[in-house]
Design a protein around this motif. Structure first.
Motif, PDB file in Angstrom:
ATOM      1  N   TYR A  80       0.847  -1.187   0.000  1.00  0.00           N
ATOM      2  CA  TYR A  80       0.000   0.000   0.000  1.00  0.00           C
ATOM      3  C   TYR A  80       0.888   1.245   0.000  1.00  0.00           C
ATOM      4  O   TYR A  80       2.008   1.226   0.480  1.00  0.00           O
ATOM      5  CB  TYR A  80      -0.878   0.027   1.248  1.00  0.00           C
ATOM      6  N   SER A  81       0.373   2.328  -0.498  1.00  0.00           N
ATOM      7  CA  SER A  81       1.119   3.598  -0.475  1.00  0.00           C
ATOM      8  C   SER A  81       1.303   4.022   0.981  1.00  0.00           C
ATOM      9  O   SER A  81       0.516   3.627   1.849  1.00  0.00           O
ATOM     10  CB  SER A  81       0.367   4.676  -1.237  1.00  0.00           C
ATOM     11  N   PRO A  82       2.318   4.826   1.259  1.00  0.00           N
ATOM     12  CA  PRO A  82       2.498   5.312   2.643  1.00  0.00           C
ATOM     13  C   PRO A  82       1.244   6.015   3.183  1.00  0.00           C
ATOM     14  O   PRO A  82       0.890   5.850   4.346  1.00  0.00           O
ATOM     15  CB  PRO A  82       3.679   6.280   2.530  1.00  0.00           C
ATOM     16  N   ALA A  83       0.560   6.775   2.338  1.00  0.00           N
ATOM     17  CA  ALA A  83      -0.657   7.455   2.783  1.00  0.00           C
ATOM     18  C   ALA A  83      -1.743   6.453   3.157  1.00  0.00           C
ATOM     19  O   ALA A  83      -2.433   6.615   4.169  1.00  0.00           O
ATOM     20  CB  ALA A  83      -1.154   8.388   1.687  1.00  0.00           C
ATOM     21  N   ASP A  84      -1.905   5.398   2.345  1.00  0.00           N
ATOM     22  CA  ASP A  84      -2.915   4.379   2.653  1.00  0.00           C
ATOM     23  C   ASP A  84      -2.514   3.569   3.890  1.00  0.00           C
ATOM     24  O   ASP A  84      -3.376   3.174   4.669  1.00  0.00           O
ATOM     25  CB  ASP A  84      -3.142   3.441   1.458  1.00  0.00           C
ATOM     26  N   GLN A  85      -1.234   3.307   4.062  1.00  0.00           N
ATOM     27  CA  GLN A  85      -0.777   2.576   5.253  1.00  0.00           C
ATOM     28  C   GLN A  85      -1.078   3.357   6.522  1.00  0.00           C
ATOM     29  O   GLN A  85      -1.399   2.763   7.550  1.00  0.00           O
ATOM     30  CB  GLN A  85       0.723   2.310   5.184  1.00  0.00           C
ATOM     31  N   ALA A  86      -1.006   4.673   6.454  1.00  0.00           N
ATOM     32  CA  ALA A  86      -1.220   5.502   7.645  1.00  0.00           C
ATOM     33  C   ALA A  86      -2.693   5.551   8.058  1.00  0.00           C
ATOM     34  O   ALA A  86      -2.998   5.901   9.195  1.00  0.00           O
ATOM     35  CB  ALA A  86      -0.715   6.917   7.385  1.00  0.00           C
ATOM     36  N   LYS A  87      -3.584   5.201   7.169  1.00  0.00           N
ATOM     37  CA  LYS A  87      -5.017   5.238   7.469  1.00  0.00           C
ATOM     38  C   LYS A  87      -5.375   4.034   8.262  1.00  0.00           C
ATOM     39  O   LYS A  87      -6.154   3.756   8.938  1.00  0.00           O
ATOM     40  CB  LYS A  87      -5.835   5.317   6.197  1.00  0.00           C
TER      41      LYS A  87
END
Length: 87
Positions: A80-87
């Motif tokens: 997953y993208s870093p942004a998606d991982q942070a969610k």
């Protein structure tokens, strides 16, 4: 940034029945699944809303709602993208 790290869901359509020729519909995990043009005979196409198909399938199989543990990270989280991982 490489395409693979920005997009993590794909639908591929082999529109010409030729090896190596396909239309790729890419979307993020939190985006709606796109409507995809599926080729029929000659130049005809039909629009298929795979989001509706997914929703209808998932909601009609209530056992799946019990199998998902939202306290756990999804499989292949590293893809997953870093942004998606942070969610």
């Amino acid at each position: 940034m490489p395409l693979q790290s920005r997009i993590n869901q794909y639908i591929g359509v082999n529109a010409h029945l030729q090896e190596g020729m396909a239309e790729i519909y890419a979307f993020h995990v939190e985006e709606s699944i796109p409507i995809v043009a599926i080729p029929l005979a000659q130049e005809q196409r039909i629009a298929v809303n795979f989001g509706s198909v997914y929703d209808a399938t998932f909601s009609s199989l209530s056992a799946y709602s019990f199998r998902v543990d939202y306290e756990q990270h999804p499989d292949a989280l590293d893809r997953y993208s870093p942004a998606d991982q942070a969610k």
